[in-house]
Scaffold this motif. Sequence first.
Motif, PDB file in Angstrom:
ATOM      1  N   ARG A   1     -12.821   8.300   0.103  1.00  0.00           N
ATOM      2  CA  ARG A   1     -11.757   8.654   1.046  1.00  0.00           C
ATOM      3  C   ARG A   1     -10.466   8.741   0.242  1.00  0.00           C
ATOM      4  O   ARG A   1     -10.178   7.870  -0.576  1.00  0.00           O
ATOM      5  CB  ARG A   1     -11.634   7.603   2.136  1.00  0.00           C
ATOM      6  CG  ARG A   1     -12.926   7.476   2.955  1.00  0.00           C
ATOM      7  CD  ARG A   1     -12.698   6.811   4.270  1.00  0.00           C
ATOM      8  NE  ARG A   1     -11.954   7.648   5.184  1.00  0.00           N
ATOM      9  CZ  ARG A   1     -12.465   8.638   5.919  1.00  0.00           C
ATOM     10  NH1 ARG A   1     -13.732   8.898   5.850  1.00  0.00           N
ATOM     11  NH2 ARG A   1     -11.713   9.340   6.723  1.00  0.00           N
ATOM     12  N   LEU A   2      -9.696   9.791   0.481  1.00  0.00           N
ATOM     13  CA  LEU A   2      -8.417   9.973  -0.187  1.00  0.00           C
ATOM     14  C   LEU A   2      -7.311   9.553   0.776  1.00  0.00           C
ATOM     15  O   LEU A   2      -7.240  10.031   1.906  1.00  0.00           O
ATOM     16  CB  LEU A   2      -8.220  11.432  -0.605  1.00  0.00           C
ATOM     17  CG  LEU A   2      -6.999  11.700  -1.476  1.00  0.00           C
ATOM     18  CD1 LEU A   2      -7.154  11.008  -2.836  1.00  0.00           C
ATOM     19  CD2 LEU A   2      -6.804  13.185  -1.667  1.00  0.00           C
ATOM     20  N   VAL A   3      -6.471   8.639   0.330  1.00  0.00           N
ATOM     21  CA  VAL A   3      -5.382   8.120   1.150  1.00  0.00           C
ATOM     22  C   VAL A   3      -4.076   8.646   0.581  1.00  0.00           C
ATOM     23  O   VAL A   3      -3.833   8.571  -0.630  1.00  0.00           O
ATOM     24  CB  VAL A   3      -5.391   6.573   1.156  1.00  0.00           C
ATOM     25  CG1 VAL A   3      -4.280   6.037   2.029  1.00  0.00           C
ATOM     26  CG2 VAL A   3      -6.735   6.047   1.616  1.00  0.00           C
ATOM     27  N   SER A   4      -3.235   9.202   1.464  1.00  0.00           N
ATOM     28  CA  SER A   4      -1.955   9.736   1.012  1.00  0.00           C
ATOM     29  C   SER A   4      -0.852   9.363   1.992  1.00  0.00           C
ATOM     30  O   SER A   4      -1.094   9.163   3.186  1.00  0.00           O
ATOM     31  CB  SER A   4      -2.031  11.261   0.857  1.00  0.00           C
ATOM     32  OG  SER A   4      -2.378  11.865   2.078  1.00  0.00           O
ATOM     33  N   LEU A   5       0.338   9.254   1.464  1.00  0.00           N
ATOM     34  CA  LEU A   5       1.527   8.975   2.252  1.00  0.00           C
ATOM     35  C   LEU A   5       1.983  10.279   2.908  1.00  0.00           C
ATOM     36  O   LEU A   5       2.036  11.319   2.253  1.00  0.00           O
ATOM     37  CB  LEU A   5       2.616   8.423   1.319  1.00  0.00           C
ATOM     38  CG  LEU A   5       3.906   7.931   1.911  1.00  0.00           C
ATOM     39  CD1 LEU A   5       3.654   6.798   2.897  1.00  0.00           C
ATOM     40  CD2 LEU A   5       4.821   7.433   0.783  1.00  0.00           C
ATOM     41  N   ARG A   6       2.324  10.229   4.185  1.00  0.00           N
ATOM     42  CA  ARG A   6       2.794  11.427   4.892  1.00  0.00           C
ATOM     43  C   ARG A   6       4.299  11.583   4.633  1.00  0.00           C
ATOM     44  O   ARG A   6       5.102  11.705   5.547  1.00  0.00           O
ATOM     45  CB  ARG A   6       2.485  11.299   6.375  1.00  0.00           C
ATOM     46  CG  ARG A   6       0.992  11.300   6.659  1.00  0.00           C
ATOM     47  CD  ARG A   6       0.672  11.102   8.101  1.00  0.00           C
ATOM     48  NE  ARG A   6       1.051  12.263   8.902  1.00  0.00           N
ATOM     49  CZ  ARG A   6       0.799  12.373  10.202  1.00  0.00           C
ATOM     50  NH1 ARG A   6       0.164  11.410  10.845  1.00  0.00           N
ATOM     51  NH2 ARG A   6       1.197  13.436  10.858  1.00  0.00           N
TER      52      ARG A   6
ATOM     53  N   ALA B   1      -0.050   4.519  12.878  1.00  0.00           N
ATOM     54  CA  ALA B   1       1.404   4.599  13.004  1.00  0.00           C
ATOM     55  C   ALA B   1       1.941   5.919  12.460  1.00  0.00           C
ATOM     56  O   ALA B   1       3.123   6.222  12.613  1.00  0.00           O
ATOM     57  CB  ALA B   1       2.062   3.424  12.266  1.00  0.00           C
ATOM     58  N   GLY B   2       1.076   6.702  11.807  1.00  0.00           N
ATOM     59  CA  GLY B   2       1.498   7.991  11.272  1.00  0.00           C
ATOM     60  C   GLY B   2       2.079   7.918   9.883  1.00  0.00           C
ATOM     61  O   GLY B   2       2.675   8.881   9.404  1.00  0.00           O
ATOM     62  N   VAL B   3       1.878   6.814   9.189  1.00  0.00           N
ATOM     63  CA  VAL B   3       2.466   6.629   7.856  1.00  0.00           C
ATOM     64  C   VAL B   3       1.585   7.222   6.759  1.00  0.00           C
ATOM     65  O   VAL B   3       2.103   7.748   5.771  1.00  0.00           O
ATOM     66  CB  VAL B   3       2.728   5.127   7.583  1.00  0.00           C
ATOM     67  CG1 VAL B   3       3.266   4.899   6.180  1.00  0.00           C
ATOM     68  CG2 VAL B   3       3.697   4.561   8.624  1.00  0.00           C
ATOM     69  N   ILE B   4       0.270   7.146   6.928  1.00  0.00           N
ATOM     70  CA  ILE B   4      -0.637   7.660   5.900  1.00  0.00           C
ATOM     71  C   ILE B   4      -1.673   8.592   6.504  1.00  0.00           C
ATOM     72  O   ILE B   4      -1.868   8.635   7.716  1.00  0.00           O
ATOM     73  CB  ILE B   4      -1.388   6.510   5.166  1.00  0.00           C
ATOM     74  CG1 ILE B   4      -2.315   5.761   6.127  1.00  0.00           C
ATOM     75  CG2 ILE B   4      -0.418   5.584   4.453  1.00  0.00           C
ATOM     76  CD1 ILE B   4      -3.286   4.812   5.445  1.00  0.00           C
TER      77      ILE B   4
ATOM     78  N   ILE C   1       0.842  -1.198   0.000  1.00  0.00           N
ATOM     79  CA  ILE C   1       0.000   0.000   0.000  1.00  0.00           C
ATOM     80  C   ILE C   1       0.880   1.251   0.000  1.00  0.00           C
ATOM     81  O   ILE C   1       0.637   2.195  -0.745  1.00  0.00           O
ATOM     82  CB  ILE C   1      -0.959  -0.005   1.208  1.00  0.00           C
ATOM     83  CG1 ILE C   1      -2.003  -1.112   1.034  1.00  0.00           C
ATOM     84  CG2 ILE C   1      -1.625   1.361   1.394  1.00  0.00           C
ATOM     85  CD1 ILE C   1      -2.823  -1.399   2.271  1.00  0.00           C
ATOM     86  N   VAL C   2       1.927   1.252   0.828  1.00  0.00           N
ATOM     87  CA  VAL C   2       2.846   2.393   0.875  1.00  0.00           C
ATOM     88  C   VAL C   2       3.539   2.567  -0.477  1.00  0.00           C
ATOM     89  O   VAL C   2       3.693   3.683  -0.964  1.00  0.00           O
ATOM     90  CB  VAL C   2       3.858   2.238   2.030  1.00  0.00           C
ATOM     91  CG1 VAL C   2       4.935   3.307   1.967  1.00  0.00           C
ATOM     92  CG2 VAL C   2       3.128   2.296   3.371  1.00  0.00           C
ATOM     93  N   ARG C   3       3.948   1.463  -1.101  1.00  0.00           N
ATOM     94  CA  ARG C   3       4.547   1.539  -2.441  1.00  0.00           C
ATOM     95  C   ARG C   3       3.567   2.177  -3.419  1.00  0.00           C
ATOM     96  O   ARG C   3       3.949   3.029  -4.224  1.00  0.00           O
ATOM     97  CB  ARG C   3       4.914   0.135  -2.944  1.00  0.00           C
ATOM     98  CG  ARG C   3       6.312  -0.258  -2.672  1.00  0.00           C
ATOM     99  CD  ARG C   3       6.682  -1.508  -3.488  1.00  0.00           C
ATOM    100  NE  ARG C   3       7.336  -2.430  -2.601  1.00  0.00           N
ATOM    101  CZ  ARG C   3       6.823  -3.553  -2.111  1.00  0.00           C
ATOM    102  NH1 ARG C   3       5.623  -3.948  -2.453  1.00  0.00           N
ATOM    103  NH2 ARG C   3       7.507  -4.299  -1.290  1.00  0.00           N
ATOM    104  N   ASP C   4       2.305   1.730  -3.372  1.00  0.00           N
ATOM    105  CA  ASP C   4       1.281   2.287  -4.262  1.00  0.00           C
ATOM    106  C   ASP C   4       1.121   3.790  -4.037  1.00  0.00           C
ATOM    107  O   ASP C   4       0.935   4.542  -4.983  1.00  0.00           O
ATOM    108  CB  ASP C   4      -0.067   1.593  -4.036  1.00  0.00           C
ATOM    109  CG  ASP C   4      -0.078   0.125  -4.451  1.00  0.00           C
ATOM    110  OD1 ASP C   4       0.857  -0.325  -5.148  1.00  0.00           O
ATOM    111  OD2 ASP C   4      -1.022  -0.583  -4.040  1.00  0.00           O
TER     112      ASP C   4
END
Length: 106
Positions: A80-85, A68-71, A32-35
């Motif tokens: 819902r919009l998901v983004s990497l922090r 965990a604060g990653v997204i 998911i983080v890679r995406d």
Amino acid sequence: MPANQELPHPDIADVALTDVLFALSDPARLQIVRDLSSGPLEMAQCGATNPTLPKSTKSHLMKVLREAGVIRNEPRGRERLVSLRREELDATFPGLLDSVLGASRG
């Protein structure tokens, strides 16, 4: 949960390295983080590489990454919009995401 409901996100100052590393240690969460490393996606698009993933599992993976604060997982109309922090994580843990994402490709 309604799509327009705000979810809690930890302040970057409260994010622990051990929590980030734990969140990135699972192959499905790492994917998911890679995406998301290319830019924000609608929740429905995340994990599109594994369409057989149950909705409840996907929700749990997102919850672990968010807590965990990653997204960030924010309402956007009915979606819902998901983004990497990325910027916040890079400032707090310089080189971490580059290292983890680079190692996971190799």
